[in-house]
Design an enzyme around this catalytic site. Structure first.
Site, PDB file in Angstrom:
ATOM      1  N   VAL A  87       1.133  -1.201  -0.282  1.00 24.06           N
ATOM      2  CA  VAL A  87       0.224  -0.084  -0.096  1.00 24.06           C
ATOM      3  C   VAL A  87       1.027   1.247  -0.399  1.00 24.06           C
ATOM      4  CG1 VAL A  87      -1.947   1.049   0.947  1.00 24.06           C
ATOM      5  CG2 VAL A  87      -1.509  -1.079   1.327  1.00 24.06           C
ATOM      6  N   CYS A  88       0.805   1.997  -1.225  1.00 21.68           N
ATOM      7  CA  CYS A  88       1.720   3.413  -0.636  1.00 21.68           C
ATOM      8  C   CYS A  88       2.375   2.781  -1.038  1.00 21.68           C
ATOM      9  CB  CYS A  88       1.140   4.006   0.520  1.00 21.68           C
ATOM     10  SG  CYS A  88       1.461   5.683   0.412  1.00 21.68           S
TER      11      CYS A  88
END
Length: 292
Positions: A97-98
């Site tokens: 994520v990210c």
């Protein structure tokens, strides 16, 4: 039970972690574990988390997820990166994520693969891993069991996508409904699955009927049967369903059939074979619906 291991680094973003964790804790059949290189993990938002130092034994059915962190802070030792790479090499799925995509890049998992990250970090990721194929401005990208997402709330979309792959879109839709979020499965595709595209409403009656149709769209389904299952009249069901999805239950079922047929045709099936597989008596109705 599958294990989902979240690999945490100091200054991890809470929502990058909490969003996917909520999805997997809501879905059936998952045990969540949290590992880090120190037992106390400060988050960027100020909350200190507790994590295990030892990794659990993993199988290919398990997941490793690396949540993102504040830019300029995240770092993993070589041993941690090796564990991430080894899980993928053993047939497991690894997701980020990210900024967590940077850890996958350091582990050598982005080379030759499509990937994405938060829009503020895309240029940095492309420069850092020039052998990767960066995809910009999408929610998430999946390539050979390496799944990367744009970050923050898109971690929920990534987790719902993984649940849909393992358990089907109807289960993912039920998880999204329980979390009161839009059931968006799509990452870089141009058009969302109809099973999820028409779930952006809060009508429990309609959701229950959609669950029934989603699970059996290739079978004959009578309106009276659907209405009885939802404990409403046929007229009420039609009104509620149309208000929530923009189409009647029959039209919704036809949409699912056509979408599945298009997939089968795109993978080599004849129109006649696809029509039979999705519940049409012959190809004439499928051709008419496709022509629309």
């Amino acid at each position: 039970m599958s294990v989902v291991v979240f690999v945490l680094t100091p200054q991890v973003h809470l929502l990058d972690l909490a969003g996917p964790a909520q999805v997997f804790s809501t879905a059936p059949g998952y045990t969540l574990r949290y590992v880090a290189e120190s037992p106390a993990v400060p988050t960027w938002q100020g909350v200190v988390l507790q994590a295990d130092l030892d990794w659990p034994a993993l199988t290919p059915d398990d997941l490793v997820v690396v949540p993102g962190w504040r830019d300029g802070y995240g770092f993993f030792r070589t041993a941690t990166l090796r564990r991430i790479a080894e899980h993928h090499a053993a047939g497991g799925t690894v997701a980020s994520v990210c900024a967590g995509a940077d850890a996958l890049g350091r582990a050598g998992l982005l080379d030759g693969r499509r990937c994405t990250t938060h829009h503020d970090l895309q240029d940095v990721l492309a420069r850092s891993y020039p052998r990767s194929a960066l995809v910009r401005d999408v929610l998430y990208v999946s390539d050979d069991r390496v799944v990367t997402s744009a970050g923050i709330a898109s971690g929920i979309d990534l987790a719902l996508h993984l649940v849909a792959l393992r358990h089907g879109p109807a289960v993912a839709a039920r998880v999204a409904r329980e979390m009161v979020v839009y059931a968006r499965r799509n990452g870089d595709e141009l058009q969302a699955s109809a099973m999820l595209r028409h779930r952006a409403h809060l009508s429990d009656v309609v959701h229950r009927v959609q669950d029934r149709i989603d699970a059996s769209f290739a079978e004959p389904l009578r309106l009276a049967e659907l209405a009885a299952g939802a404990d409403v009249s046929e007229r009420t069901l039609t009104r509620l369903f149309s208000a929530a999805t923009g189409r009647t239950p029959l039209r919704y079922q036809q949409l699912l059939r056509v979408e599945r047929a298009e997939y089968l045709i795109g993978h080599g099936a004849t129109v006649e074979a696809a029509a039979r597989a999705v519940g049409f008596g012959d190809a004439r109705m499928l051709r008419r619906l496709r022509a629309r």
